[in-house]
Design a protein around this motif. Structure first.
Motif, PDB file in Angstrom:
ATOM      1  N   LYS A  77       0.832  -1.204   0.000  1.00 59.12           N
ATOM      2  CA  LYS A  77       0.000   0.000   0.000  1.00 59.12           C
ATOM      3  C   LYS A  77       0.867   1.255   0.000  1.00 59.12           C
ATOM      4  CE  LYS A  77      -4.065  -1.959   0.301  1.00 59.12           C
ATOM      5  NZ  LYS A  77      -5.145  -1.699  -0.606  1.00 59.12           N
ATOM      6  N   SER A  78       0.268   2.381  -0.334  1.00 59.79           N
ATOM      7  CA  SER A  78       0.991   3.645  -0.446  1.00 59.79           C
ATOM      8  C   SER A  78       1.374   4.231   0.914  1.00 59.79           C
ATOM      9  CB  SER A  78       0.179   4.659  -1.248  1.00 59.79           C
ATOM     10  OG  SER A  78      -1.052   4.897  -0.617  1.00 59.79           O
ATOM     11  N   ASP A  79       0.898   3.646   2.019  1.00 64.47           N
ATOM     12  CA  ASP A  79       1.303   4.117   3.343  1.00 64.47           C
ATOM     13  C   ASP A  79       2.597   3.440   3.810  1.00 64.47           C
ATOM     14  OD1 ASP A  79       0.372   1.568   3.889  1.00 64.47           O
ATOM     15  OD2 ASP A  79      -1.027   2.199   5.448  1.00 64.47           O
ATOM     16  N   ASN A  80       3.280   2.766   2.872  1.00 63.03           N
ATOM     17  CA  ASN A  80       4.549   2.065   3.112  1.00 63.03           C
ATOM     18  C   ASN A  80       4.415   0.893   4.080  1.00 63.03           C
ATOM     19  OD1 ASN A  80       6.020   3.536   1.260  1.00 63.03           O
ATOM     20  ND2 ASN A  80       6.626   5.073   2.750  1.00 63.03           N
ATOM     21  N   PHE A  81       3.273   0.220   4.003  1.00 61.65           N
ATOM     22  CA  PHE A  81       3.075  -1.035   4.701  1.00 61.65           C
ATOM     23  C   PHE A  81       2.565  -2.060   3.707  1.00 61.65           C
ATOM     24  CE2 PHE A  81       3.112   1.675   8.423  1.00 61.65           C
ATOM     25  CZ  PHE A  81       3.758   0.890   9.362  1.00 61.65           C
ATOM     26  N   ALA A  82       3.073  -3.278   3.840  1.00 59.41           N
ATOM     27  CA  ALA A  82       2.579  -4.398   3.051  1.00 59.41           C
ATOM     28  C   ALA A  82       1.634  -5.172   3.968  1.00 59.41           C
ATOM     29  CB  ALA A  82       3.731  -5.280   2.593  1.00 59.41           C
ATOM     30  N   TYR A  83       0.365  -5.241   3.576  1.00 55.04           N
ATOM     31  CA  TYR A  83      -0.655  -5.879   4.403  1.00 55.04           C
ATOM     32  C   TYR A  83      -0.939  -7.285   3.904  1.00 55.04           C
ATOM     33  CZ  TYR A  83      -1.568  -1.251   6.310  1.00 55.04           C
ATOM     34  OH  TYR A  83      -1.437  -0.035   6.927  1.00 55.04           O
ATOM     35  N   VAL A  84      -0.974  -8.218   4.841  1.00 48.77           N
ATOM     36  CA  VAL A  84      -1.352  -9.589   4.542  1.00 48.77           C
ATOM     37  C   VAL A  84      -2.786  -9.754   5.012  1.00 48.77           C
ATOM     38  CG1 VAL A  84      -0.904 -12.027   4.966  1.00 48.77           C
ATOM     39  CG2 VAL A  84       1.005 -10.412   4.825  1.00 48.77           C
ATOM     40  N   TYR A  85      -3.661 -10.069   4.049  1.00 48.47           N
ATOM     41  CA  TYR A  85      -5.076 -10.243   4.343  1.00 48.47           C
ATOM     42  C   TYR A  85      -5.378 -11.733   4.445  1.00 48.47           C
ATOM     43  CZ  TYR A  85      -5.391  -5.349   3.069  1.00 48.47           C
ATOM     44  OH  TYR A  85      -5.202  -3.993   3.012  1.00 48.47           O
ATOM     45  N   ALA A  86      -5.825 -12.124   5.617  1.00 52.22           N
ATOM     46  CA  ALA A  86      -6.204 -13.515   5.853  1.00 52.22           C
ATOM     47  C   ALA A  86      -7.725 -13.594   5.928  1.00 52.22           C
ATOM     48  CB  ALA A  86      -5.573 -14.012   7.149  1.00 52.22           C
ATOM     49  N   GLY A  87      -8.246 -14.784   6.102  1.00 57.29           N
ATOM     50  CA  GLY A  87      -9.690 -14.948   6.206  1.00 57.29           C
ATOM     51  C   GLY A  87     -10.236 -14.320   7.475  1.00 57.29           C
ATOM     52  N   ALA A  88     -11.518 -14.090   7.500  1.00 59.65           N
ATOM     53  CA  ALA A  88     -12.251 -13.545   8.650  1.00 59.65           C
ATOM     54  C   ALA A  88     -11.765 -12.150   9.051  1.00 59.65           C
ATOM     55  CB  ALA A  88     -12.168 -14.506   9.838  1.00 59.65           C
ATOM     56  N   GLY A  89     -11.304 -11.378   8.078  1.00 60.89           N
ATOM     57  CA  GLY A  89     -10.929  -9.991   8.337  1.00 60.89           C
ATOM     58  C   GLY A  89      -9.631  -9.800   9.096  1.00 60.89           C
ATOM     59  N   GLN A  90      -8.838 -10.828   9.243  1.00 65.14           N
ATOM     60  CA  GLN A  90      -7.570 -10.706   9.956  1.00 65.14           C
ATOM     61  C   GLN A  90      -6.505 -10.123   9.035  1.00 65.14           C
ATOM     62  OE1 GLN A  90      -6.834 -14.742  11.035  1.00 65.14           O
ATOM     63  NE2 GLN A  90      -8.115 -14.652  12.861  1.00 65.14           N
ATOM     64  N   THR A  91      -5.692  -9.224   9.579  1.00 60.65           N
ATOM     65  CA  THR A  91      -4.580  -8.659   8.806  1.00 60.65           C
ATOM     66  C   THR A  91      -3.343  -8.566   9.690  1.00 60.65           C
ATOM     67  OG1 THR A  91      -5.124  -6.383   9.376  1.00 60.65           O
ATOM     68  CG2 THR A  91      -6.042  -7.233   7.334  1.00 60.65           C
TER      69      THR A  91
END
Length: 142
Positions: A77-91
């Motif tokens: 993402k442009s906020d300089n964080f790489a987000y890992v999206y898992a099931g059930a809304g977990q990140t």
């Protein structure tokens, strides 16, 4: 006619000077930032799957860690964080900075980018060598 030729030479000299100044004002940083911005757009464009970090220590077996498992995806993402999206809304997230199109700081470590990000968009390999410890992260798109 002589007046016209003299005036024409003066204008040509002035135009040549302005064009030369324009070329001199373009620095190497500007060119590098264009490549970096293009690389950032490419890695942010889609989701990444199958992300694995492997740590190799001389004389020992490699240790692999799956950062993005089946059913998960990673987005830069442009906020300089790489987000890992898992099931059930977990990140979960990892901080990153693309310093140049060949060097990235990911989760606090500086890595060299192995591929040309601008030419290859399906795989991103980061390598960090610190003494006898080699850390490799491979990002893949489907």
């Amino acid at each position: 006619m002589r007046g016209f030729i003299a005036l024409s030479k003066n204008w040509m000299f002035l135009i040549f000077g302005l064009v030369s100044f324009a070329f001199l004002s373009c620095s190497e940083d500007t060119v590098d930032n264009i490549g970096r911005d293009t690389a950032l757009n490419i890695i942010r464009a889609n989701k990444w799957f199958d992300v694995v970090r492997t740590v190799s220590v001389a004389g020992q077996a490699d240790v692999s860690e799956t950062l993005v498992a089946d059913g998960e995806n990673l987005e830069f993402k442009s906020d300089n964080f790489a987000y890992v999206y898992a099931g059930a809304g977990q990140t979960r997230s990892f901080p990153y900075t693309l310093e140049t199109n060949k060097r990235m700081v990911f989760d606090g470590k500086t890595y060299e980018v192995q591929e040309s990000i601008i030419q290859t968009v399906t795989r991103l390999t980061l390598v960090n060598n610190e003494g006898n410890i080699k850390t490799t992260i491979v990002f893949r798109r489907r």
